[in-house]
Scaffold this active site. Structure first.
Site, PDB file in Angstrom:
ATOM      1  CB  ALA A  35      -0.939  -0.008   1.206  1.00 22.42           C
ATOM      2  CE1 TYR A 104      -2.221  -8.551   1.048  1.00 21.65           C
ATOM      3  CE2 TYR A 104      -4.285  -9.496   1.827  1.00 21.65           C
ATOM      4  CZ  TYR A 104      -3.600  -8.515   1.129  1.00 21.65           C
ATOM      5  OH  TYR A 104      -4.310  -7.520   0.505  1.00 21.65           O
ATOM      6  NE  ARG A 106       0.957  -7.826   4.743  1.00 17.93           N
ATOM      7  CZ  ARG A 106       0.204  -6.932   4.106  1.00 17.93           C
ATOM      8  NH1 ARG A 106      -1.070  -7.199   3.829  1.00 17.93           N
ATOM      9  NH2 ARG A 106       0.702  -5.785   3.737  1.00 17.93           N
ATOM     10  N   GLY A 234     -18.126   8.465  -4.336  1.00 19.76           N
ATOM     11  CA  GLY A 234     -17.314   9.668  -4.378  1.00 19.76           C
ATOM     12  C   GLY A 234     -16.393   9.805  -3.181  1.00 19.76           C
ATOM     13  N   GLY A 264      -5.617  -1.602  -4.996  1.00 14.49           N
ATOM     14  CA  GLY A 264      -4.693  -0.535  -5.340  1.00 14.49           C
ATOM     15  C   GLY A 264      -5.375   0.784  -5.646  1.00 14.49           C
ATOM     16  N   GLY A 266      -7.548   2.401  -3.769  1.00 12.82           N
ATOM     17  CA  GLY A 266      -7.494   3.239  -2.573  1.00 12.82           C
ATOM     18  C   GLY A 266      -6.139   3.897  -2.402  1.00 12.82           C
ATOM     19  CG  ASP A 267      -2.813   1.499  -1.927  1.00 14.48           C
ATOM     20  OD1 ASP A 267      -3.269   1.731  -0.786  1.00 14.48           O
ATOM     21  OD2 ASP A 267      -2.481   0.363  -2.306  1.00 14.48           O
ATOM     22  CG  ASP A 303      -1.612  -4.280  -6.033  1.00 13.68           C
ATOM     23  OD1 ASP A 303      -2.374  -4.903  -6.785  1.00 13.68           O
ATOM     24  OD2 ASP A 303      -1.501  -4.534  -4.820  1.00 13.68           O
TER      25      ASP A 303
END
Length: 323
Positions: A35, A104, A106, A234, A264, A266-267, A303
């Site tokens: 992110a 994941y 991680r 929005g 991705g 949102g990033d 991403d």
């Protein structure tokens, strides 16, 4: 020296080449994800200087991450390398609705064991914004302490701090701890940027203004602005002004012809907001740019591959008026 400093966990990424359950997929394409890394890339492509802080393993993914940062002209002098811990990675499927299955790997990654002592020597000269996400704090106690240390160092330099909660329940020991520590970090920052789902989880509120007020009207909070990504509806901003009043902005979502991958996006939204703040744009322009980059990213599979440069962004915005 960098206008933006950000920290987080970079990962290797395997994207399925075939639709269906991940357990049945036989072929994958290798990419890089994370992110805060995505935010760093998004801001760097808009011609801002960026430093990325983390720890990678002395492994293939680690080398790929370094190569990508160099290509994107991101400062990696404070990217630590571990010979003990490995770089984390993730699997991502393909889905017709743009919401792919993910898996994941991680916990116990190199980023989770970041060396706090090395953070003391960070160069904050010319830095305007420190951007943090909630993932590093959820990976380990070292990541949590590193997040607090970065905030402490930035505060001493009077640097604006932005924060994206980036809730990942699977990396936390419990939902209660996730909410407690994420809100603790959020209240230490200047700008908090949850999406609507995260805002509801963290505050227990439903309405966007109530979510914003949870941070803005907390006497123990440093928060001056809350920006909420409403995803398909929005985005929204509530910003405390110098005279104590509040400025509220809200814009509609950009309609795009086809959503390929929401991961991705949102990033991309956060990268748009942060880059706009580096350019001292208005709150409305911050939302417009965030929405534009998020929409662009949803039309790309990886991403961060779709994150635009300045010319691509201007062209997209001119063809998709964000109001």
């Amino acid at each position: 020296m960098a206008e933006l400093i950000t920290a987080g966990e970079p990962m290797g990424l395997f994207i399925a080449q075939d639709k269906g359950k991940l357990k049945r997929v036989k072929h994958f394409t290798s990419r890089i994800a994370g992110a805060d890394l995505n935010v760093a890339i998004g801001v760097a492509r808009l011609k801002h200087t960026v430093k990325f802080i983390s720890q990678i393993g002395n492994d293939t993914f680690g080398e790929q991450i370094k190569d990508l940062l160099q290509v994107e002209k991101i400062d990696l002098k404070d990217l630590q390398t571990s010979s003990t811990w490995k770089t984390g990675f993730m699997l991502k499927g393909l889905a017709d609705d743009g919401r792919p299955e993910t898996d994941y790997y991680r916990k116990g990654s190199a980023a989770a064991h970041i060396n706090l002592k090395k953070l003391e020597f960070l160069d904050f000269s010319e830095t305007k914004i420190l951007h943090l996400g909630g993932i590093l704090a959820g990976l380990s106690d070292e990541g949590y302490q590193a997040t607090l240390k970065l905030i402490e160092l930035a505060r001493k330099q009077d640097i604006q701090i932005t924060f994206d909660p980036n809730l990942r329940p699977t990396i936390w020991d419990s939902e209660g701890l996730m909410i407690k520590r994420t809100n603790e970090i959020a209240n230490l920052c200047d700008v908090v940027m949850p999406n609507i789902k995260e805002g509801r989880i963290l505050t227990g509120k439903t309405a966007v203004e109530d979510i914003a007020d949870y941070y803005l009207k907390n006497s123990n909070s440093n928060v001056q602005q809350v920006i909420i990504n409403l995803v398909d509806d929005g985005s929204y901003s509530k910003h405390r002004q110098a005279n104590g009043s509040y400025q509220i902005e809200r814009i509609a979502a950009i309609k795009i012809p086809e959503i390929i991958d929401r991961v991705g996006a949102g990033d991309g939204f956060v990268a748009g907001v942060v880059s706009a703040k580096l350019e001292d744009l208005s709150d409305r322009e911050c939302l417009q740019r965030g929405s534009a980059i998020g929409a662009i990213q949803m039309q790309n599979l990886g991403d961060n591959e779709g994150l635009p440069d300045k010319k691509q962004l201007i062209r997209f915005i001119s063809g998709n008026l964000v109001i």
